[in-house]
Design an enzyme around this catalytic site. Structure first.
Site, PDB file in Angstrom:
ATOM      1  CG  ASP A 159      42.421  14.627  52.145  1.00 14.74           C
ATOM      2  OD1 ASP A 159      42.210  13.722  52.975  1.00 14.74           O
ATOM      3  OD2 ASP A 159      42.868  14.415  50.995  1.00 14.74           O
ATOM      4  NE  ARG A 179      45.159  22.540  41.958  1.00 16.70           N
ATOM      5  CZ  ARG A 179      43.919  22.086  41.691  1.00 16.70           C
ATOM      6  NH1 ARG A 179      42.970  22.914  41.309  1.00 16.70           N
ATOM      7  NH2 ARG A 179      43.635  20.820  41.823  1.00 16.70           N
ATOM      8  CG  ASP A 186      47.107  20.023  41.872  1.00 19.70           C
ATOM      9  OD1 ASP A 186      47.418  20.655  40.835  1.00 19.70           O
ATOM     10  OD2 ASP A 186      46.072  19.345  41.975  1.00 19.70           O
ATOM     11  CB  SER A 240      40.869  11.638  42.728  1.00 19.26           C
ATOM     12  OG  SER A 240      41.364  12.941  42.709  1.00 19.26           O
TER      13      SER A 240
HETATM   14  N1  ARG Z   1      46.764  15.520  36.058  1.00 17.45           N
HETATM   15  C1  ARG Z   1      46.153  16.792  36.052  1.00 17.45           C
HETATM   16  C2  ARG Z   1      47.112  17.857  36.452  1.00 17.45           C
HETATM   17  O1  ARG Z   1      48.092  17.557  37.085  1.00 17.45           O
HETATM   18  C3  ARG Z   1      44.885  16.849  36.844  1.00 17.45           C
HETATM   19  C4  ARG Z   1      45.012  16.564  38.287  1.00 17.45           C
HETATM   20  C5  ARG Z   1      43.697  16.793  38.926  1.00 17.45           C
HETATM   21  N2  ARG Z   1      43.322  15.939  39.934  1.00 17.45           N
HETATM   22  C6  ARG Z   1      42.385  14.957  39.871  1.00 17.45           C
HETATM   23  N3  ARG Z   1      41.830  14.681  40.964  1.00 17.45           N
HETATM   24  N4  ARG Z   1      42.055  14.364  38.773  1.00 17.45           N
HETATM   25  O2  ARG Z   1      46.921  19.001  36.148  1.00 17.45           O
END
Ligand code: ARG
Length: 410
Positions: A17, A98, A127, A179
């Site tokens: 990506d 983040r 995110d 993911s």
């Molecule tokens: N749900 C979690 C959050 O929003 C983790 C997201 C991370 N992404 C993944 N590819 N699992 O903080």
């Protein structure tokens, strides 16, 4: 670098990506792209390879920053002191990384006189919110480009074709159905078979924790963690940095199969999602930290802090790391940690981690008050007057209810 062109600093991971995003921004926004990869302790990638890859694709500059120390000292220390668990379960590992990525994106944008920041988040997750709210908190004048949300490459095949036409390296091995996002605070796994909440997580998704039904040790193992002002400073009596203790606990707790979470969580954008987390170190340290607070925090502070912790976790989950309320709560939490100093002993065995001992020079546990033996110094007679006054409002209410003829009814 081309004269007069706008510049965009792109949060770059080396994956498909963000690789496509480099070219897409150049073509669709006519900007120079500066790629920035941030090391927050994700499973070892060759970051020099990632840096070169961005240049090959066409980034005018490519930077890798190792921010692990800062992540531990300025970010994870706060998460631990806040016992931060979103919806009382998830230690916020992605949500924690983040803000530090955002901070460095903005710093690099300023250093390069770039007016834009790009990220590779989709339009469905948390995110994108964390990036964009964070960026606007640090510099409200920066523009944001979110290629994955904007482009019309609907499938991975379309995306790979688009990439191949432009000479962008595309993955040759079949993509994992999952993911995954990871850093020092743990690992998050979603998608694939996990999208059915009834399906048990397949054994092959785990990399940090052993399966406690099978290959964990048959003997319990103990660890003693020492804290100073709410931060771990030693393990089994040996002085170590918080960073080293996180690594050691990931290894130890992981080996005993502790730290798996399988949950349905509420994303900010309104969707429920199924996530699996592996957080051996984070959960161990939060367990130990809470145990020490139980000993050292005065009752009202402890109870009030539980509410603050929940709000703190929700703010951070929702992308409000850089916000006035989150900063104010940090102030409260910091004040509470001044005497959270002492040791906690934990026992690991077959997927569990339990507190078996705690001690502190600032302990509020008073043996003579707590004991039922001869040395008991608690004033039993005083309890009577206390109960009379404490229960007075209920007594008044009960009498009134009786007058109304509703005795015993609810
Ligand atoms: N749900 C979690 C959050 O929003 C983790 C997201 C991370 N992404 C993944 N590819 N699992 O903080």
């Amino acid at each position: 670098m081309s004269v007069g062109k706008d510049k965009c600093v792109l949060a770059y991971s080396g994956g498909l990506d963000t690789s496509v995003a480099i070219k897409w921004i150049q073509e669709n926004h006519d900007m120079d792209v500066i790629a920035l990869a941030i090391d927050v302790g994700q499973e070892r990638q060759d970051l020099e390879f990632v840096r070169q890859k961005a240049l090959t694709i066409g980034a005018v500059e490519s930077i890798v920053k190792d921010v692990r120390e800062e992540y531990v000292e300025e970010y994870l220390s706060r998460a631990l002191q806040a016992n931060a668990l979103y919806e009382n379960k998830y230690p916020l590992l992605s949500a924690m990384s983040r803000p530090i990525i955002v901070k460095h994106l903005v710093e690099e944008a300023h250093r390069h006189d770039a007016r834009y920041i790009g990220h590779g988040c989709t339009g469905k997750g948390n995110d994108q919110v964390r990036f964009e709210v964070g960026i606007s908190a640090l510099d409200p004048d920066l523009g944001i480009i979110a290629p994955v949300r904007e482009w019309d490459l609907r499938t991975r095949e379309e995306e790979m074709d688009w990439a191949a036409e432009r000479g962008i390296p595309v993955p040759t091995t079949k993509k994992s159905p999952y993911s995954i996002d990871d850093n020092l605070w743990g690992r998050a796994i979603e998608c694939g078979a996990l999208e059915d909440p009834w399906v048990e997580p397949p054994a092959d998704i785990y990399t940090l924790t052993a399966d406690s039904r099978g290959n964990t040790c048959d003997e319990p193992e103990y660890a003693e963690i020492s804290f100073k002002k709410g931060i771990p400073v030693a393990l089994n009596g040996e002085l170590m940095s918080f960073h080293e203790i996180i690594n050691a606990m990931n290894e130890l707790a992981g080996r005993h199969g502790f730290g798996r979470i399988d949950m349905i969580e509420n994303r900010l954008i309104g969707v429920k999602s199924r996530e699996v987390y592996e957080v051996p170190g984070a959960l161990t340290l939060i367990t130990a930290h809470k145990a020490l607070e139980d000993l050292c925090l005065e009752r009202e502070v402890l109870h009030y802090k539980l509410g603050v912790e929940q709000k703190w976790a929700e703010l951070v989950y929702n992308g409000m790391w850089f916000s006035p309320l989150k900063e104010a709560l940090d102030g409260f939490i910091e004040t509470t940690q001044q005497l959270v100093t002492g040791d906690v002993r934990l026992r690991f065995y077959k997927g569990s981690c339990v507190t078996v001992g705690r001690r502190s020079p600032y302990s509020l546990y008073d043996y003579d008050l707590a004991t039922y033996d001869a040395s008991d110094s608690f004033d039993h007679a005083a309890a009577k007057g206390f109960i009379d006054l404490h229960g007075l409002p209920v007594k008044v209410w009960a009498r009134q209810r009786r007058k109304m003829g509703k005795e015993g009814e609810v």
